[in-house]
Write a protein that holds these residues in place. Sequence first.
Motif, PDB file in Angstrom:
ATOM      1  N   THR A 190     -16.087   6.030  -2.498  1.00  0.00           N
ATOM      2  CA  THR A 190     -15.022   6.032  -3.495  1.00  0.00           C
ATOM      3  C   THR A 190     -14.572   7.446  -3.806  1.00  0.00           C
ATOM      4  O   THR A 190     -13.373   7.717  -3.970  1.00  0.00           O
ATOM      5  CB  THR A 190     -15.494   5.335  -4.783  1.00  0.00           C
ATOM      6  N   ALA A 240       0.818  -1.217   0.000  1.00  0.00           N
ATOM      7  CA  ALA A 240       0.000   0.000   0.000  1.00  0.00           C
ATOM      8  C   ALA A 240       0.848   1.263   0.000  1.00  0.00           C
ATOM      9  O   ALA A 240       0.474   2.274  -0.603  1.00  0.00           O
ATOM     10  CB  ALA A 240      -0.935  -0.007   1.204  1.00  0.00           C
ATOM     11  N   HIS A 289     -21.816   3.869  -1.956  1.00  0.00           N
ATOM     12  CA  HIS A 289     -20.543   3.322  -2.456  1.00  0.00           C
ATOM     13  C   HIS A 289     -19.805   4.365  -3.288  1.00  0.00           C
ATOM     14  O   HIS A 289     -18.584   4.542  -3.139  1.00  0.00           O
ATOM     15  CB  HIS A 289     -20.804   2.081  -3.303  1.00  0.00           C
ATOM     16  N   ASN A 304      -5.246   3.741  -7.027  1.00  0.00           N
ATOM     17  CA  ASN A 304      -6.293   3.506  -6.031  1.00  0.00           C
ATOM     18  C   ASN A 304      -6.990   2.176  -6.266  1.00  0.00           C
ATOM     19  O   ASN A 304      -7.214   1.396  -5.332  1.00  0.00           O
ATOM     20  CB  ASN A 304      -7.296   4.659  -6.054  1.00  0.00           C
ATOM     21  N   ALA A 305      -7.331   1.889  -7.517  1.00  0.00           N
ATOM     22  CA  ALA A 305      -8.034   0.644  -7.825  1.00  0.00           C
ATOM     23  C   ALA A 305      -7.138  -0.570  -7.587  1.00  0.00           C
ATOM     24  O   ALA A 305      -7.603  -1.604  -7.079  1.00  0.00           O
ATOM     25  CB  ALA A 305      -8.522   0.665  -9.271  1.00  0.00           C
ATOM     26  N   ARG A 363      -4.640  -0.853  -5.418  1.00  0.00           N
ATOM     27  CA  ARG A 363      -4.516  -1.053  -3.972  1.00  0.00           C
ATOM     28  C   ARG A 363      -5.772  -1.699  -3.391  1.00  0.00           C
ATOM     29  O   ARG A 363      -5.695  -2.600  -2.553  1.00  0.00           O
ATOM     30  CB  ARG A 363      -4.263   0.288  -3.282  1.00  0.00           C
ATOM     31  N   ASN A 364      -6.928  -1.232  -3.824  1.00  0.00           N
ATOM     32  CA  ASN A 364      -8.172  -1.773  -3.292  1.00  0.00           C
ATOM     33  C   ASN A 364      -8.353  -3.244  -3.655  1.00  0.00           C
ATOM     34  O   ASN A 364      -8.804  -4.051  -2.826  1.00  0.00           O
ATOM     35  CB  ASN A 364      -9.369  -0.957  -3.776  1.00  0.00           C
ATOM     36  N   LYS A 422      -5.837  -5.292  -1.619  1.00  0.00           N
ATOM     37  CA  LYS A 422      -6.278  -5.335  -0.222  1.00  0.00           C
ATOM     38  C   LYS A 422      -7.416  -6.324  -0.034  1.00  0.00           C
ATOM     39  O   LYS A 422      -7.422  -7.130   0.909  1.00  0.00           O
ATOM     40  CB  LYS A 422      -6.721  -3.938   0.220  1.00  0.00           C
ATOM     41  N   GLY A 423      -8.404  -6.302  -0.934  1.00  0.00           N
ATOM     42  CA  GLY A 423      -9.535  -7.217  -0.823  1.00  0.00           C
ATOM     43  C   GLY A 423      -9.109  -8.668  -0.960  1.00  0.00           C
ATOM     44  O   GLY A 423      -9.571  -9.547  -0.215  1.00  0.00           O
ATOM     45  N   LYS A 439     -17.318  -7.613  -8.110  1.00  0.00           N
ATOM     46  CA  LYS A 439     -16.418  -6.477  -7.912  1.00  0.00           C
ATOM     47  C   LYS A 439     -15.081  -6.723  -8.594  1.00  0.00           C
ATOM     48  O   LYS A 439     -14.520  -5.817  -9.235  1.00  0.00           O
ATOM     49  CB  LYS A 439     -16.202  -6.227  -6.411  1.00  0.00           C
ATOM     50  N   GLU A 472     -12.191   8.606  -1.162  1.00  0.00           N
ATOM     51  CA  GLU A 472     -10.878   7.976  -1.350  1.00  0.00           C
ATOM     52  C   GLU A 472     -10.109   8.657  -2.471  1.00  0.00           C
ATOM     53  O   GLU A 472      -8.921   8.977  -2.337  1.00  0.00           O
ATOM     54  CB  GLU A 472     -11.039   6.502  -1.708  1.00  0.00           C
TER      55      GLU A 472
END
Length: 319
Positions: free
Chosen positions: A276, A27, A272, A196-197, A199-200, A203-204, A76, A279
């Motif tokens: 976003t 991250a 949602h 950003n996308a 990292r997300n 992370k998920g 997702k 963020e």
Amino acid sequence: MSSRWSTLLMDSADLSRLPEVPLGEVANHAESVFGQRLGPMALYRRWETQQWEAEAVPLAADREEFEALPPMFRDKIRELVNTFVVGEYTGLDLLGPILGGCPDEQSLIYLGTQVADESRHTVLLAKTAVDLLGMEPDLRSMLPLIWAEMTAAHRELSVVEADLIRELSEKPSDYGRWVRAVTHFHLITEGVLALNAQRNLIKGLRHRQVLPGLQAGFIAMARDESRHVSYGMHALRQGLREGYHDEVMDVLEHCAPLAVHIEQRETKETPHARRTARELTRELERRLVQLDLPRTSIDHILTVAARPFTPPGTEPADD
């Protein structure tokens, strides 16, 4: 000691070891690279030591695990992968004029590596769409289906990109047009949206401890992205020093609201989409600070970005 070891691993790990890198290091990696303010040749040397093969990413082994995930999580992942398929494919179109119009030899050498990276990313995303999502193995046939699912803000950003490509292609020696294209591609598309996308998604996947092949591929992409955005920040700081503040601000004024509201699928934002947007606003502010823009300019762009987004052809929703 652990943090230092992990940072070195993120910079130098081969593909098979990237899923072992601690999440915090993944991250924070891009921000640590940006803080070094590397020039084109230093970024070129990093590229030489950070090679990987898209075809070697073991995505087929993830397929059974992917099918067992909850439907919402699968959807997702599919949505994010689709977004990256479009982004990587169209990014090659914009990089050509940026490479052709770059202002110095060192930039030319570095940008050649970025073209190679974007080609590799395109291969990886096409492979992901086929091996993991079960789509047809023809990238061009995928694109119309994927574009139909994109948000209005995403489509409008692509219109801006097409205009910048055309303008720069018509006058490749126009430095102001080159600065505008770099602002869109390196700062907005890569420095805000892509990072950003990525990292997300990582992370998920890490929190669920699933899909190690997809993790490896996206961590490798994120490592590449840190070089791409670092170059863009270097180039734009140079452009700002040479008096091209208005060109940077004009693109930011137009594109920042589209980027921040990229998830909005209706006139009135969903919870949602609002999360976003928050963020992405934080991501945008970090990039603007790293550009050394005056605080008044940063605050102006953040104010513009916060305005409600109304898709073209619609009327604003009543509160």
